[in-house]
Write an enzyme that holds these catalytic residues in place. Structure first.
Site, PDB file in Angstrom:
ATOM      1  N   SER A  44     -36.757  97.309  34.224  1.00 28.82           N
ATOM      2  CA  SER A  44     -38.037  97.812  33.734  1.00 28.82           C
ATOM      3  C   SER A  44     -38.147  99.330  33.867  1.00 28.82           C
ATOM      4  O   SER A  44     -39.144  99.868  34.369  1.00 28.82           O
ATOM      5  CB  SER A  44     -39.201  97.136  34.481  1.00 28.82           C
ATOM      6  OG  SER A  44     -40.355  97.102  33.688  1.00 28.82           O
TER       7      SER A  44
ATOM      8  N   SER B  39     -45.427  96.673  31.167  1.00 28.72           N
ATOM      9  CA  SER B  39     -44.016  96.596  30.776  1.00 28.72           C
ATOM     10  C   SER B  39     -43.653  95.374  29.948  1.00 28.72           C
ATOM     11  O   SER B  39     -42.514  95.265  29.490  1.00 28.72           O
ATOM     12  CB  SER B  39     -43.124  96.663  32.019  1.00 28.72           C
ATOM     13  OG  SER B  39     -43.072  97.987  32.515  1.00 28.72           O
TER      14      SER B  39
ATOM     15  N   LYS C 222     -42.169  96.213  26.680  1.00 25.43           N
ATOM     16  CA  LYS C 222     -40.749  96.540  26.501  1.00 25.43           C
ATOM     17  C   LYS C 222     -40.051  95.574  25.544  1.00 25.43           C
ATOM     18  O   LYS C 222     -39.040  95.924  24.936  1.00 25.43           O
ATOM     19  CB  LYS C 222     -40.032  96.581  27.853  1.00 25.43           C
ATOM     20  CG  LYS C 222     -40.348  97.818  28.685  1.00 25.43           C
ATOM     21  CD  LYS C 222     -39.496  97.873  29.951  1.00 25.43           C
ATOM     22  CE  LYS C 222     -39.704  99.169  30.706  1.00 25.43           C
ATOM     23  NZ  LYS C 222     -41.038  99.306  31.289  1.00 25.43           N
TER      24      LYS C 222
END
Length: 276
Positions: free
Chosen positions: A124, A76, A79
């Site tokens: 997330s 993540s 991101k």
């Protein structure tokens, strides 16, 4: 005339080689081993490396520079880049963009609601960013990943919704900090608007300092791998960090491991006397 040209070329090549050696030498000089970081990691019952970069001093601090060069799935932490690319392509309209919950049960209860961009990032939300990646598509995603020079990602039509979570994509800690430094300093080929929005949603804490970052978690071959990357603005300086950890054994409580990523990073910043 030909003789002068030949001498000029020889001198130029020699100068370039010497400059390259000098740069490599400086790079090595700027890598400082911190045994305190290893003590912090050991006490947390994990293995891995903490990497911190002091922008003003141009110094890297770590317990294990070999580990910092090993490519891992970005998980993540991608991101950050996914948001940048989403904004640049128009897939994410602005910081008020809402990700609608489809009513289906999710891995986290926090994902079972409509989320604005900041919350989707902070929580997330994997399904939210899978939507973003799918709408961007493999061609544009590859173009932008290359443009912003982010890691070594393997992206095609078969894995566009999860290439950062599983498979052969990778990024190492040094690459993470290089990317974050270029992002923070306005050296990425992106708009000022995108940079401003992403900086805002990355903020985690604002006390005597401003802490911005993103965590990440992946599992491959039954081995968890955890990230915490970002930067901390303290007084008149900025310190970039990229922590990458794995449990010493998979009997570790996952919720504890998730907390450990941030805790050891803050402990390392305290060891450097960046924060109290």
């Amino acid at each position: 005339m030909k003789l002068y040209l030949l001498l000029f070329l020889i001198l130029s090549i020699s100068s370039c080689r010497q400059q390259h050696k000098t740069n490599l030498s400086k790079s090595e000089e700027n890598k400082i081993i911190k045994s305190e970081f290893q003590t912090i990691i050991d006490s947390a019952n994990v293995k891995g490396a903490i990497l911190i970069y002091d922008l003003h001093r141009n110094n890297f601090y770590s317990n294990d520079f070999s580990w910092t060069k090993q490519g891992k799935l970005p998980a993540s932490t991608f991101k950050i880049a996914n948001t940048i690319i989403g904004l640049e392509t128009g897939v994410i309209k602005n910081d008020s963009t809402i990700f609608k919950w489809d009513g289906q049960e999710k891995w986290l209860d926090l994902w079972e609601q409509d989320l604005i961009l900041r919350d989707a990032f902070q929580y997330s939300c994997v399904p939210c960013y899978q939507q973003v990646a799918t709408k961007i598509g493999p061609q544009r995603m590859n173009e932008y990943v290359k443009k912003i020079e982010y890691g070594d990602l393997k992206i095609d039509s078969t894995n566009i919704s999860n290439f950062w979570l599983e498979g052969e994509s990778s990024i190492n800690q040094i690459q993470q900090i290089d990317f974050l430094k270029r992002f923070y300093s306005g050296q990425l080929p992106i708009s000022v608007r995108t940079q401003k929005i992403v900086k805002q949603i990355m903020v985690i804490d604002t006390e005597n300092y401003t802490l911005s970052g993103k965590s990440g978690l992946s599992i491959s071959n039954e081995q968890y791998n955890g990230w915490f990357v970002g930067y901390i603005e303290v007084r008149d300086n900025v310190y970039f960090f990229a922590t990458n950890l794995e449990p010493t054994n998979n009997n570790i409580d996952l919720s504890d491991f998730i907390q450990t990523r941030k805790e050891v990073t803050l402990a390392a910043l305290k060891a450097l006397q960046v924060i109290k």
